[in-house]
Design a protein around this motif. Structure first.
Motif, PDB file in Angstrom:
ATOM      1  N   LEU A  49       0.865  -1.177   0.000  1.00 36.85           N
ATOM      2  CA  LEU A  49       0.000   0.000   0.000  1.00 36.85           C
ATOM      3  C   LEU A  49       0.902   1.227   0.000  1.00 36.85           C
ATOM      4  CD1 LEU A  49      -2.598  -1.062   2.740  1.00 36.85           C
ATOM      5  CD2 LEU A  49      -2.673  -1.507   0.274  1.00 36.85           C
ATOM      6  N   LEU A  50       0.827   2.017  -1.055  1.00 35.95           N
ATOM      7  CA  LEU A  50       1.714   3.166  -1.196  1.00 35.95           C
ATOM      8  C   LEU A  50       1.067   4.416  -0.588  1.00 35.95           C
ATOM      9  CD1 LEU A  50       2.976   2.706  -4.872  1.00 35.95           C
ATOM     10  CD2 LEU A  50       4.131   2.057  -2.747  1.00 35.95           C
ATOM     11  N   PRO A  51       1.749   5.108   0.322  1.00 32.92           N
ATOM     12  CA  PRO A  51       1.184   6.337   0.889  1.00 32.92           C
ATOM     13  C   PRO A  51       1.166   7.462  -0.131  1.00 32.92           C
ATOM     14  CG  PRO A  51       3.430   6.001   1.660  1.00 32.92           C
ATOM     15  CD  PRO A  51       3.059   4.770   0.884  1.00 32.92           C
ATOM     16  N   ASP A  68      -0.600  11.528   3.097  1.00 29.96           N
ATOM     17  CA  ASP A  68      -0.040  10.601   4.089  1.00 29.96           C
ATOM     18  C   ASP A  68       1.429  10.936   4.336  1.00 29.96           C
ATOM     19  OD1 ASP A  68      -2.429   8.724   4.134  1.00 29.96           O
ATOM     20  OD2 ASP A  68      -1.858   8.578   2.032  1.00 29.96           O
ATOM     21  N   PRO A  69       1.744  12.162   4.740  1.00 34.82           N
ATOM     22  CA  PRO A  69       3.153  12.544   4.899  1.00 34.82           C
ATOM     23  C   PRO A  69       3.809  11.833   6.077  1.00 34.82           C
ATOM     24  CG  PRO A  69       1.737  14.268   5.771  1.00 34.82           C
ATOM     25  CD  PRO A  69       0.831  13.261   5.115  1.00 34.82           C
ATOM     26  N   THR A  70       5.043  11.424   5.896  1.00 34.79           N
ATOM     27  CA  THR A  70       5.817  10.819   6.980  1.00 34.79           C
ATOM     28  C   THR A  70       7.128  11.582   7.198  1.00 34.79           C
ATOM     29  OG1 THR A  70       6.842   9.283   5.395  1.00 34.79           O
ATOM     30  CG2 THR A  70       4.879   8.513   6.578  1.00 34.79           C
ATOM     31  N   GLU A  71       7.357  12.610   6.397  1.00 36.86           N
ATOM     32  CA  GLU A  71       8.564  13.411   6.529  1.00 36.86           C
ATOM     33  C   GLU A  71       8.185  14.885   6.462  1.00 36.86           C
ATOM     34  OE1 GLU A  71      12.838  14.017   4.185  1.00 36.86           O
ATOM     35  OE2 GLU A  71      11.680  12.168   3.922  1.00 36.86           O
ATOM     36  N   PHE A  72       8.722  15.684   7.392  1.00 37.54           N
ATOM     37  CA  PHE A  72       8.355  17.090   7.501  1.00 37.54           C
ATOM     38  C   PHE A  72       9.616  17.945   7.584  1.00 37.54           C
ATOM     39  CE2 PHE A  72       5.137  14.445   9.453  1.00 37.54           C
ATOM     40  CZ  PHE A  72       3.950  14.908   8.904  1.00 37.54           C
ATOM     41  N   GLY A  73       9.478  19.223   7.234  1.00 39.05           N
ATOM     42  CA  GLY A  73      10.601  20.133   7.315  1.00 39.05           C
ATOM     43  C   GLY A  73      10.993  20.472   8.736  1.00 39.05           C
ATOM     44  N   GLY A  74      10.082  20.252   9.672  1.00 34.90           N
ATOM     45  CA  GLY A  74      10.338  20.554  11.075  1.00 34.90           C
ATOM     46  C   GLY A  74       9.041  20.498  11.848  1.00 34.90           C
ATOM     47  N   SER A 101      -0.662  19.221  10.018  1.00 39.51           N
ATOM     48  CA  SER A 101      -1.595  18.460  10.856  1.00 39.51           C
ATOM     49  C   SER A 101      -2.822  19.286  11.195  1.00 39.51           C
ATOM     50  CB  SER A 101      -0.893  18.001  12.133  1.00 39.51           C
ATOM     51  OG  SER A 101       0.207  17.167  11.838  1.00 39.51           O
ATOM     52  N   ARG A 102      -2.616  20.586  11.412  1.00 36.95           N
ATOM     53  CA  ARG A 102      -3.745  21.459  11.741  1.00 36.95           C
ATOM     54  C   ARG A 102      -4.685  21.604  10.562  1.00 36.95           C
ATOM     55  NH1 ARG A 102      -4.881  26.820  10.988  1.00 36.95           N
ATOM     56  NH2 ARG A 102      -6.228  27.813  12.553  1.00 36.95           N
ATOM     57  N   LYS A 103      -4.123  21.698   9.371  1.00 34.91           N
ATOM     58  CA  LYS A 103      -4.956  21.908   8.172  1.00 34.91           C
ATOM     59  C   LYS A 103      -5.544  20.612   7.648  1.00 34.91           C
ATOM     60  CE  LYS A 103      -4.784  23.849   3.484  1.00 34.91           C
ATOM     61  NZ  LYS A 103      -6.074  24.524   3.606  1.00 34.91           N
ATOM     62  N   GLU A 104      -4.730  19.550   7.581  1.00 34.19           N
ATOM     63  CA  GLU A 104      -5.147  18.301   6.950  1.00 34.19           C
ATOM     64  C   GLU A 104      -5.616  17.245   7.938  1.00 34.19           C
ATOM     65  OE1 GLU A 104      -5.439  18.084   3.784  1.00 34.19           O
ATOM     66  OE2 GLU A 104      -4.398  19.930   3.242  1.00 34.19           O
ATOM     67  N   GLY A 155      -5.433   8.873   3.401  1.00 31.78           N
ATOM     68  CA  GLY A 155      -6.156   7.840   2.666  1.00 31.78           C
ATOM     69  C   GLY A 155      -5.602   6.444   2.823  1.00 31.78           C
ATOM     70  N   LEU A 156      -4.385   6.315   3.361  1.00 33.60           N
ATOM     71  CA  LEU A 156      -3.768   4.996   3.460  1.00 33.60           C
ATOM     72  C   LEU A 156      -4.596   4.051   4.316  1.00 33.60           C
ATOM     73  CD1 LEU A 156      -1.183   3.684   2.347  1.00 33.60           C
ATOM     74  CD2 LEU A 156      -0.096   4.149   4.549  1.00 33.60           C
ATOM     75  N   ARG A 157      -5.146   4.561   5.395  1.00 27.55           N
ATOM     76  CA  ARG A 157      -5.986   3.727   6.272  1.00 27.55           C
ATOM     77  C   ARG A 157      -7.243   3.259   5.536  1.00 27.55           C
ATOM     78  NH1 ARG A 157      -9.984   7.355   9.695  1.00 27.55           N
ATOM     79  NH2 ARG A 157     -10.452   8.895   8.096  1.00 27.55           N
ATOM     80  N   LEU A 158      -7.735   4.069   4.580  1.00 23.30           N
ATOM     81  CA  LEU A 158      -8.914   3.679   3.808  1.00 23.30           C
ATOM     82  C   LEU A 158      -8.597   2.499   2.893  1.00 23.30           C
ATOM     83  CD1 LEU A 158     -10.120   7.275   2.891  1.00 23.30           C
ATOM     84  CD2 LEU A 158     -11.153   5.761   4.593  1.00 23.30           C
ATOM     85  N   LEU A 159      -7.413   2.520   2.268  1.00 27.24           N
ATOM     86  CA  LEU A 159      -6.994   1.399   1.432  1.00 27.24           C
ATOM     87  C   LEU A 159      -6.875   0.129   2.261  1.00 27.24           C
ATOM     88  CD1 LEU A 159      -4.126   2.944  -0.779  1.00 27.24           C
ATOM     89  CD2 LEU A 159      -6.587   2.941  -1.212  1.00 27.24           C
ATOM     90  N   GLN A 160      -6.211   0.244   3.408  1.00 28.94           N
ATOM     91  CA  GLN A 160      -5.980  -0.931   4.235  1.00 28.94           C
ATOM     92  C   GLN A 160      -7.289  -1.495   4.772  1.00 28.94           C
ATOM     93  OE1 GLN A 160      -2.888  -0.415   7.116  1.00 28.94           O
ATOM     94  NE2 GLN A 160      -3.282  -2.345   8.163  1.00 28.94           N
ATOM     95  N   ALA A 161      -8.173  -0.631   5.245  1.00 29.12           N
ATOM     96  CA  ALA A 161      -9.455  -1.092   5.791  1.00 29.12           C
ATOM     97  C   ALA A 161     -10.306  -1.752   4.701  1.00 29.12           C
ATOM     98  CB  ALA A 161     -10.205   0.085   6.407  1.00 29.12           C
TER      99      ALA A 161
END
Length: 494
Positions: free
Chosen positions: A196-198, A203-209, A217-220, A225-231
Motif C-alpha cells: 500500500l503506497l502512501p 499521508d506525509p511521513t517526513e516534515f521540514g520541522g 496536521s492542523r490543516k489536513e 487515505g492509506l488507512r482507507l486502502l488498508q481497511a
C-alpha cells in the motif's frame, strides 16, 4: 488434477469450512458455452450459502442453475461413515461416483453442505483437447491477467446531496448527484508482495520541522487515505471469506490520488473506498452477482463505520456505486426486510445549472452531526418529525425533477436548509456554513448543505448573477465553481 487460471487461497477455503457446521463443496459459474449436463450442478442459498440441491450431470432443462460443483470437497471426520453407508446402499459400480455420493448426501440424507464460489474458469486436465486449451487460453487472456505495465485504474466521484440529507441515516429519503469536478482515483498493479503506497501529500511521513508538522496536521488532520486502502482490503477479504468466495492467490500494489476537497462533506473518504473496491473486484474477477450494487454500498459504509469509526450514512456510498442522479428511500421497513433501501436513477437530461462553494479552511465535517442521532434514537418528536419532513421534501423534489420544474426545486432546496437549521441549530451548523448560505441568498439563489458541512450547493434561477455571486464568494475566502454532473450513461466518461 484441476485446471484453473489461478491457484486459489486454500487458507481462505479452510477458514470458510471451519466457520460452517457442515461439509464444503467448491463451485463456479458455468461459462456461456458450457453445458450443465457435463457437471454436478448445485443450488446454493444466497444468504446461508448452504447447498440446497445437488444434481449430478442433469439433463438439459432439469434445472436453471448454472453453478457447477468441481472435484474439491471437504468432509468432516465425523461424516466419513457416510461413505461406507453410501457404498452399502449402492452396490452397482456405475453409481459409485463422487458426484452421486454428494447428490445422495445433500438430497436424501439432508446433510448440511455449504458452497464456496471459485470466481474463475475450470476444467479437468485429461478431459480436454487442443481446441479446449485454445479456448481457455483465450478466456484467460481476456481476464485481467495483469503485469506492472497494465494496471487497473478506477475512479469514484464526489457527490452533492441535493435533497433530503442528512435523513439517510434516519430512515429518510434523499436525492444526490455525482459530479465530475472532483474524484478519487485508485490504481492496482500486480506485484510479488502486497504493498500500500502512501500519498505524498495526504499521508506525509517526513516534515521540514515541527512547525511544518504542526501546520500540515492542523490543516489536513491525521486521517489520510492509506488507512482507507488498508481497511477496504481487510474488509474485502473478510467479506469474500464469509460469503463463500474463494480468491485467487495473487498480490498487488495499491496507490491512490484524489482532488476532492477535504473535510467539506463531498464524500472524499467514501470515494477512495469505492474506487479501491472497484479495483479489487476487477482484479479478483468478482462480479455484480457476487457483490450486487446495494450490497456494495453497504460494504463501503461498513468499511468506514465498522473499521474506522467514521460517522456516516448510506447516501454517499449509494450514489458512488450507482453514479449519476439517484433517488434513495431508506425507510425502516425496507432496511429491516432486506438490509438496503430502494435506489432509483433519475433522468439527467436538461438539468439546471447547479453551483458549489466551499470553505478554503474548513473544520472536521463529521462534527456537524452533533447529538441529533441520540435525540432521534430517544424518539424526540421534533427530530422524528423533521426526518419525516425531509422524506416528504425528497418525494416532492423527485416530482420536480421529473417535471423539470426548477423553480419548485429551488424552493424545496431552501426549505430543506431551513428544516435542517431548525433541528441542528445555528451553533451546530457553525458561522462558516451560515455565512455561505446568507451570501448565496443575497443573489437570489436557492442554497443548502450538500453534505455534513463546509460546503453549500445552490441553484440560481437568475444566471446573469452567477459571475457576480462567484466574485463575492471568492472575496469571502471561499472556492466557487459551477457543477459538472457526472452522467454514467454518457459515452467516453472515465
Amino acid at each position: 488434477m484441476l485446471c484453473s487460471d489461478q491457484n486459489f487461497d486454500i487458507a481462505q477455503v479452510i477458514r470458510f469450512f471451519r466457520s460452517k457446521p457442515g461439509e464444503l463443496a467448491i463451485y463456479y459459474e458455468l461459462e456461456s458455452g458450457e453445458k450443465s449436463y457435463s457437471r454436478g450442478i448445485v443450488k446454493v442459498c444466497p444468504n446461508t450459502h448452504r447447498v440446497t440441491r445437488f444434481l449430478e450431470k442433469p439433463q438439459e432443462g432439469v434445472t436453471a442453475s448454472r453453478l457447477a460443483s468441481v472435484v474439491f470437497y471437504c468432509l468432516r471426520k465425523e461424516s466419513l461413515t457416510y461413505i461406507s453407508e453410501f457404498l452399502n446402499k449402492h452396490p452397482d459400480v456405475k453409481d459409485r461416483t463422487f458426484g452421486k455420493f454428494w447428490e445422495w448426501l445433500v438430497n436424501e440424507e439432508k446433510v448440511p453442505v455449504y458452497g464456496m464460489k471459485l470466481p474463475t474458469g475450470f476444467q479437468l486436465i485429461g478431459q480436454v483437447g487442443l481446441s479446449d486449451y485454445t479456448k481457455w487460453l483465450a478466456h484467460y487472456s481476456s481476464k485481467q491477467q495483469l503485469s506492472p505495465s497494465k494496471p487497473i485504474t478506477c475512479r469514484s466521484y464526489a457527490r452533492v446531496g441535493l435533497m433530503g440529507n442528512p435523513s439517510d441515516g434516519f430512515n429518510g429519503k434523499t436525492i444526490a448527484m455525482s459530479i465530475s469536478n472532483f474524484w478519487a482515483e485508485v490504481t492496482l498493479m500486480e506485484s510479488q508482495t502486497l504493498v500500500l503506497l502512501p500519498h505524498p501529500l495526504n499521508d506525509p511521513t517526513e516534515f521540514g520541522g515541527l512547525q511544518d508538522l504542526f501546520r500540515i496536521s492542523r490543516k489536513e488532520g491525521y486521517l489520510g487515505g492509506l488507512r482507507l486502502l488498508q481497511a477496504t482490503c481487510k474488509k474485502f477479504y473478510q467479506f469474500c471469506s464469509e460469503q463463500g468466495i474463494a480468491l485467487s492467490k495473487q498480490n498487488f500494489t495499491l496507490k491512490y490520488d484524489t482532488n476532492i476537497p477535504r473535510q467539506v462533506g463531498l464524500a472524499g473518504s467514501s470515494a477512495i473506498v469505492s474506487a479501491t473496491l472497484k479495483c479489487l473486484m476487477k482484479f479478483y474477477n468478482i462480479t455484480d452477482n457476487d457483490l450486487p450494487q446495494p450490497v456494495r454500498a453497504n460494504f463501503i459504509l461498513n468499511v468506514e463505520t465498522d473499521e474506522l469509526f467514521i460517522t456516516a450514512g448510506l447516501q454517499d456510498r449509494v450514489v458512488q456505486v450507482y453514479e449519476g442522479l439517484v433517488y434513495m428511500d431508506f425507510s425502516k421497513q425496507l432496511m429491516d426486510e432486506r438490509g438496503y433501501g430502494e435506489y432509483i436513477p433519475l433522468d439527467m437530461r436538461d438539468l439546471p445549472m447547479f453551483w458549489l462553494a466551499y470553505l478554503s479552511d474548513p473544520s472536521d465535517s463529521g462534527r456537524i452531526h452533533s447529538n441529533v442521532r441520540q435525540r432521534w434514537l430517544n424518539g424526540e418528536p421534533a427530530v422524528v418529525e423533521a426526518m419525516k419532513s425531509f422524506a416528504e421534501l425528497t418525494d416532492q423534489s423527485r416530482a420536480a425533477f421529473q417535471c423539470k420544474d426548477w423553480a419548485r426545486l429551488a424552493q424545496l432546496m431552501d426549505e430543506n436548509f431551513e428544516l435542517r437549521r431548525s433541528v441542528y441549530t445555528d451553533d451546530c451548523l457553525g458561522p462558516g456554513n451560515l455565512k455561505m448560505v446568507q451570501l448565496a441568498r443575497q443573489f437570489g439563489s436557492a442554497v443548502k448543505l450538500p453534505g455534513s458541512g463546509g460546503a453549500v450547493v445552490g441553484l440560481c434561477m437568475d444566471q446573469e448573477r452567477l459571475m457576480e455571486m462567484k466574485r463575492a464568494f471568492q472575496e469571502a475566502g471561499c472556492v466557487f465553481c459551477l457543477i459538472v454532473p457526472y452522467d454514467p450513461s454518457v459515452q467516453g466518461q472515465n
